[in-house]
Structures are given as C-alpha cells and as structure tokens.
Design an enzyme around this catalytic site. Structure first.
Site, PDB file in Angstrom:
ATOM      1  N   GLU A 204       9.003  17.022  15.103  1.00  0.00           N
ATOM      2  CA  GLU A 204       9.325  16.944  13.678  1.00  0.00           C
ATOM      3  C   GLU A 204       8.386  17.861  12.894  1.00  0.00           C
ATOM      4  O   GLU A 204       7.169  17.734  12.984  1.00  0.00           O
ATOM      5  CB  GLU A 204       9.173  15.510  13.168  1.00  0.00           C
ATOM      6  CG  GLU A 204       9.633  15.366  11.730  1.00  0.00           C
ATOM      7  CD  GLU A 204       9.457  13.948  11.189  1.00  0.00           C
ATOM      8  OE1 GLU A 204       8.350  13.406  11.324  1.00  0.00           O
ATOM      9  OE2 GLU A 204      10.435  13.414  10.634  1.00  0.00           O
TER      10      GLU A 204
ATOM     11  N   GLY B  91       2.990   4.690  13.034  1.00  0.00           N
ATOM     12  CA  GLY B  91       3.917   3.612  13.434  1.00  0.00           C
ATOM     13  C   GLY B  91       3.451   2.930  14.707  1.00  0.00           C
ATOM     14  O   GLY B  91       3.516   1.708  14.845  1.00  0.00           O
TER      15      GLY B  91
ATOM     16  N   LYS C 283       0.835  -1.195   0.000  1.00  0.00           N
ATOM     17  CA  LYS C 283       0.000   0.000   0.000  1.00  0.00           C
ATOM     18  C   LYS C 283       0.874   1.250   0.000  1.00  0.00           C
ATOM     19  O   LYS C 283       1.484   1.607   1.009  1.00  0.00           O
ATOM     20  CB  LYS C 283      -0.904   0.049   1.232  1.00  0.00           C
ATOM     21  CG  LYS C 283      -1.970   1.116   1.070  1.00  0.00           C
ATOM     22  CD  LYS C 283      -2.474   1.686   2.386  1.00  0.00           C
ATOM     23  CE  LYS C 283      -1.805   2.966   2.804  1.00  0.00           C
ATOM     24  NZ  LYS C 283      -1.903   4.092   1.891  1.00  0.00           N
TER      25      LYS C 283
HETATM   26  P1  NAD Z   1       1.908   8.708   7.612  1.00  0.00           P
HETATM   27  O1  NAD Z   1       2.182   7.965   8.870  1.00  0.00           O
HETATM   28  O2  NAD Z   1       0.806   9.690   7.610  1.00  0.00           O
HETATM   29  O3  NAD Z   1       1.570   7.688   6.439  1.00  0.00           O
HETATM   30  C1  NAD Z   1       2.436   6.617   6.120  1.00  0.00           C
HETATM   31  C2  NAD Z   1       1.627   5.514   5.498  1.00  0.00           C
HETATM   32  O4  NAD Z   1       0.761   4.954   6.479  1.00  0.00           O
HETATM   33  C3  NAD Z   1       0.736   5.975   4.341  1.00  0.00           C
HETATM   34  O5  NAD Z   1       0.739   5.000   3.321  1.00  0.00           O
HETATM   35  C4  NAD Z   1      -0.620   6.059   5.011  1.00  0.00           C
HETATM   36  O6  NAD Z   1      -1.698   5.947   4.099  1.00  0.00           O
HETATM   37  C5  NAD Z   1      -0.556   4.886   5.961  1.00  0.00           C
HETATM   38  N1  NAD Z   1      -1.531   4.934   7.066  1.00  0.00           N
HETATM   39  C6  NAD Z   1      -2.123   6.001   7.628  1.00  0.00           C
HETATM   40  N2  NAD Z   1      -2.984   5.610   8.593  1.00  0.00           N
HETATM   41  C7  NAD Z   1      -2.926   4.264   8.658  1.00  0.00           C
HETATM   42  C8  NAD Z   1      -3.571   3.275   9.461  1.00  0.00           C
HETATM   43  N3  NAD Z   1      -4.467   3.588  10.400  1.00  0.00           N
HETATM   44  N4  NAD Z   1      -3.259   1.991   9.261  1.00  0.00           N
HETATM   45  C9  NAD Z   1      -2.339   1.635   8.331  1.00  0.00           C
HETATM   46  N5  NAD Z   1      -1.715   2.518   7.518  1.00  0.00           N
HETATM   47  C10 NAD Z   1      -2.002   3.824   7.685  1.00  0.00           C
HETATM   48  O7  NAD Z   1       3.293   9.370   7.155  1.00  0.00           O
HETATM   49  P2  NAD Z   1       3.548  10.316   5.887  1.00  0.00           P
HETATM   50  O8  NAD Z   1       2.963  11.654   6.202  1.00  0.00           O
HETATM   51  O9  NAD Z   1       3.168   9.629   4.628  1.00  0.00           O
HETATM   52  O10 NAD Z   1       5.141  10.401   5.863  1.00  0.00           O
HETATM   53  C11 NAD Z   1       5.864  11.335   6.609  1.00  0.00           C
HETATM   54  C12 NAD Z   1       6.519  10.684   7.799  1.00  0.00           C
HETATM   55  O11 NAD Z   1       7.316   9.585   7.364  1.00  0.00           O
HETATM   56  C13 NAD Z   1       7.465  11.585   8.549  1.00  0.00           C
HETATM   57  O12 NAD Z   1       7.267  11.453   9.934  1.00  0.00           O
HETATM   58  C14 NAD Z   1       8.840  11.064   8.179  1.00  0.00           C
HETATM   59  O13 NAD Z   1       9.859  11.321   9.109  1.00  0.00           O
HETATM   60  C15 NAD Z   1       8.576   9.621   8.015  1.00  0.00           C
HETATM   61  N6  NAD Z   1       9.610   8.978   7.207  1.00  0.00           N
HETATM   62  C16 NAD Z   1      10.537   8.193   7.843  1.00  0.00           C
HETATM   63  C17 NAD Z   1      11.559   7.585   7.130  1.00  0.00           C
HETATM   64  C18 NAD Z   1      12.570   6.728   7.832  1.00  0.00           C
HETATM   65  O14 NAD Z   1      13.200   5.908   7.179  1.00  0.00           O
HETATM   66  N7  NAD Z   1      12.763   6.866   9.142  1.00  0.00           N
HETATM   67  C19 NAD Z   1      11.636   7.780   5.754  1.00  0.00           C
HETATM   68  C20 NAD Z   1      10.689   8.581   5.125  1.00  0.00           C
HETATM   69  C21 NAD Z   1       9.668   9.174   5.871  1.00  0.00           C
END
Ligand code: NAD
Length: 478
Positions: free
Chosen positions: A379, A229, A171
């Site tokens: 962040e 997460g 996804k």
């Molecule tokens: P997000 O947590 O909003 O979304 C990430 C993914 O999770 C998306 O595909 C989203 O649709 C999905 N998601 C959302 N709600 C969910 C649920 N209830 N159940 C399952 N999946 C769900 O994050 P984002 O805004 O897409 O990305 C930005 C974040 O990602 C920042 O915090 C950034 O630091 C982090 N990030 C971390 C790394 C790393 O390697 N540490 C790399 C890139 C981005």
C-alpha cells in the site's frame, strides 16, 4: 491561539499542545490542540467506566435527541467543517464539505437506530419455557482513528457506540484533531452526561498504547495501518477484549475489452487519484485486458496529466496536497522503487511548487507493471496507479485476487456475464461494477476481507454486531 483541550469526565483539560498545520500552506496553523498524557488517558478510561452503568440504561429518547441535534448542527455547519477538514487534511473543499455532510448523515442514521433496536422471542424446546434474545451494550469502547477521513470515520464509530449505550474513549489521529474536537464539542454541548464520551488527542505511542493496555476497555474499534492494527489485535487478545480492525488495501479495478472507455477512464481516475489517493478504498492496481489496453492507457494518461493539483481550498483544484512531508516522502520513494523495478512512469510523479509551501505531487501513472512488483503489492497511500496488462477476464480476475488485501474490488464492463461472475468471485468485502472502488453509502455495511479487515463490518444496521453483545434469557412460565 486558543488551545483546544481534551474532554475528560465532562471537563475540558489542557496540558502539552501541538500545532495543527495546513498541508496546502505550511505557514497556516489551523489550531493548537492538547496532547493527552498517559495519566489523562487513564483518567478518561476511568471516567468512561464510571459513566457506563447509567448510560447503558439511559432512555432511548435522550440518545436519539443528542445524536439527532448533533446531526442537524453538522448539516448547518457543513461548509465551516468542510473548510476545517480541507485545511487540516488537504482534501479539496468539495470533498471536505462532502465528508462533513456524510458525518451528519451518519449521526442522523444512528439517532434513528437508537429507536429501532430489536430482539427476538422464541419458544424453548422445553414446554412452558420462553427464550428471549436481546442485544446489550458492550461497555467502554476504545476508538482509534486514522488521519485520512478526519470526520467521517470518527462519526461512524462514535455514533453507533453511543446509540447502543456504550461509553467511549476516543483518540483521533495526531495529524488531524480539528474535526474530531468539533464533533465532540457538539455532542458535549447537546447534553451527553459527563464521562460518556471522552476525547484524548495525542500520540499513538502514548495515548493509544495506554488504551490498548487497559483491561477496562471492553471493545476496541480501530482504523489505520496494518502495523498498528496488528498491535491492537495482540494487545486485545492479551486482555481478551472484542476488537474490530479496518486497515490497508491494494484495491484492483479490472477494465475489460468491452468496457465503455469513458466510464473506465473516469472511474479509474477518481478511484486512484481523488482525495490525493489517500483512501483505503483507492484503486492502485488497474488491470486491463489487452484489446483495450493501449487506448485506455492513452486516455487515462491524458486525464492524469491534466488533473489540477493545488491548494485544497482553491476553487478549481481537483487534487489537494499530500497530508504531510513523511507521506510525501513515502509516495516519492515508491515512485523511485517502481522505476527501479522496471515499470514505466508514463506521466506525473513529480513534486510541484505552488504559491504557498505545501506537499504537492502530480499524480503518477505507471504502465508495464507486473503484479509481483512492490508497487503492485504494497500500500502506497498516495496518488500512484499501476497498470497491469492481462490476456483476458480469467487472468484479470486471478491477478485482482492475488493480493494479501481484500477491501474493495472493481470491474468496468458492459458484460452481464463477467459482472455477475466478478461479484461472486472477487475476494473483497466490497465489489464495484462500473462505479469507482472508493465512494460508499452510509446505510450499508462497510469493510473488507483477508489482510484488510478483522471482525464485524462497520456502518448501517450491521454496526450492532460490534457495538452490542447478545444475551439469551430463558424464563419458565411457572
Ligand atoms: P496509523 O496506523 O499510523 O494510525 C492510526 C491510528 O493509530 C492513529 O490515531 C495513531 O495515532 C494510532 N496509533 C499509532 N500507534 C499506536 C499504538 N502503538 N497504539 C495505539 N494506537 C496507535 O494509520 P494512519 O497513517 O493514520 O492511516 C493510514 C492507514 O489507515 C492506511 O493504511 C489506510 O489504508 C488505513 N485506513 C483504512 C480504512 C479502512 O476502512 N480499511 C479507512 C481509512 C484508512
């Protein structure tokens, strides 16, 4: 416009659709992409489960060939994919092509890894008995990715999952399905058997949640925000599955009095602002010792002021737009919060108008920041950097480590003594000496510590830790 469909059990499947919008020009629709339902997600999980027994025993040559052909197609199409990436996410074209190239390198690397899997054979403590340790695939792997690396992160999860014989339900982030769809289409066309890789684009709360709740997903690899997460962790513990999380950062760069000023300014400008600051490894806390502080701040302010913000596809753009309106609002809110907390907005931070309607923001540089302010602790995920003045290296190291996160930690110094001490004592999964905190190799482990990450590292040969499980077999010689 043609609908880009989901791939479930080897079939392209339609349904609800959403438009993928260009953040440099909101009038530009990049494409229309299907949004999977709960039923679609369940069908994808069932297909991956059915496909697992055969794929887990598939020939290594077949895996090598599919991954390798995909790598070569990505290399051949890197300009087109880079442009697609820049249109959907807002990175500059150079960054987009660079990331597409990286995805090709990752597929090439894991094509080779399929042929390099090893085990161990040792004598038992019991005479006449042999012991073998082998790595086996885990089962159905769930992959959930964020919007900020639309092709590299899907690549660094899909390639090892398939290489080691797992089947996949993938996804991508709702905001940027284009590059994900493109690589899944390639893998499918290059001969992946049906059900081995399933694409379910759509909402986290619908598709992602269905994946989290399923007992048939044996391992879940997630990159995204800390809040999501945590949900992945809780749901995974409930069904006792293996999981891996890569989340946020508040990465420091420590600039010492003995630093080369030019190296320090360029390293921080790149770490903090390139890719519009939307990198988990971006440096948002710049910790500077007092001897170099004023000269460094003036030079960095000058560089920040002159950064060229514009359409991601324009030739001279250095900083593309913010990804969407809600991320822009978050960035602007933190710029207000910084000022209300008493930090000085030295340059930037204003919304910009360009020829087309887009989410343009001049990178912001704060000075006079204390490490307990919200802009130093939370962040922001935008082009916003906070300079914190410290007395000396010891105080700088303590401030660098004073955070709940631990992804990437940088130092700029000409001192071997401080560089060596910092490498040993920085509480981060990755340490950078005189190079930006963002920007990593694809053949070595990637990942953090503390609140940034959970579980085994990603990428390189270390990826086998997550995407395989170890079996120990005892055989009596008879
Ligand atoms: P997000 O947590 O909003 O979304 C990430 C993914 O999770 C998306 O595909 C989203 O649709 C999905 N998601 C959302 N709600 C969910 C649920 N209830 N159940 C399952 N999946 C769900 O994050 P984002 O805004 O897409 O990305 C930005 C974040 O990602 C920042 O915090 C950034 O630091 C982090 N990030 C971390 C790394 C790393 O390697 N540490 C790399 C890139 C981005």
């Amino acid at each position: 416009m043609d609908l880009h469909q989901n791939l479930i059990n080897g079939e392209w499947v339609g349904g609800d659709a959403a438009e993928n919008i260009n953040p440099s020009n909101t009038g530009d629709v990049v494409g229309t992409y299907a949004r999977a339902s709960t039923d679609d997600a369940q069908a994808a999980i069932a297909a991956a489960k059915d496909a697992f027994p055969a794929w887990s025993r598939s020939g290594l040559l077949q895996r090598w060939e599919i991954l390798s052909k995909t790598a070569h197609e990505i290399f051949a199409r890197k300009n087109e994919l880079g442009e697609l990436l820049s249109r959907e996410e807002g990175k500059t074209l150079a960054e987009g092509i660079g990331e597409a190239t990286r995805a090709g390198q990752i597929f090439e690397f894991f094509a080779g890894e399929a042929l390099r899997l090893t085990g161990e054979t040792v004598p038992s403590i019991r005479p006449g008995v042999g012991v073998e340790m082998t790595r086996e695939p885990v089962g159905v792997v769930g992959i959930i990715t964020p919007w900020n690396f639309p092709i590299a992160i899907p690549a660094w999860k899909i390639a090892p999952a398939l290489c080691y014989g797992n089947t996949v339900v993938f996804k991508p982030a709702d905001l940027v399905p284009g590059c994900s769809w493109a690589i899944v289409e390639m893998l499918h066309r290059h001969g992946l058997p049906k059900g081995v890789l399933n694409l379910v684009m759509g909402r986290g709360s619908v598709v992602g949640q269905t994946m989290l709740d399923s007992r048939d997903i044996a391992a879940m690899t997630f990159t995204g925000s800390v809040n999501t997460g945590r949900k992945v962790a809780e749901a995974s513990v409930k069904v006792m599955r293996k999981f891996q999380l890569e989340m946020g950062g508040k990465n420091p760069t420590l600039v010492l009095d003995d630093a080369d000023l030019k190296v320090a300014v360029e390293s921080v400008a790149q770490s903090a602002f390139f890719s519009t600051g939307q990198r988990c490894t971006a440096s948002s806390r710049v910790i500077v010792t007092e001897g170099i502080h004023d000269a460094f701040v003036e030079a960095l302010a000058e560089r920040t002021k002159n950064l060229r913000v514009g359409d991601a596809l324009a030739k001279d753009t250095e900083i593309g737009p913010v990804v969407d309106s809600s991320q822009l609002k978050q960035d602007m809110d933190y710029i207000d919060i910084g000022q209300s907390e008493g930090a000085t907005l030295k340059v930037g931070g204003q919304r910009l108008n360009r020829e087309t309607e887009g989410f343009y923001l001049q990178p912001a540089l704060f000075t006079g920041v204390h490490n307990d302010m919200r802009i130093a602790r939370e962040e922001i995920f935008g082009p916003v950097a906070a300079v914190i003045k410290v007395k000396d290296y010891e105080e700088g190291l303590a401030v660098a480590n004073d955070t709940e996160f631990g992804l990437s930690s940088g130092i700029v110094t000409t001192s071997l003594k401080y560089a060596t001490h910092f490498k040993r004592n920085a509480e981060a999964g990755m340490v950078m000496v005189n190079v930006p905190t963002a920007g990593v190799d694809f053949h070595v482990p990637f990942g953090g510590r503390k609140g940034s990450s959970y579980g085994p590292k990603e990428q390189g040969k270390y990826a086998a830790e997550f995407f395989t499980q170890v079996k120990t077999a005892y055989t009596a010689a008879g």
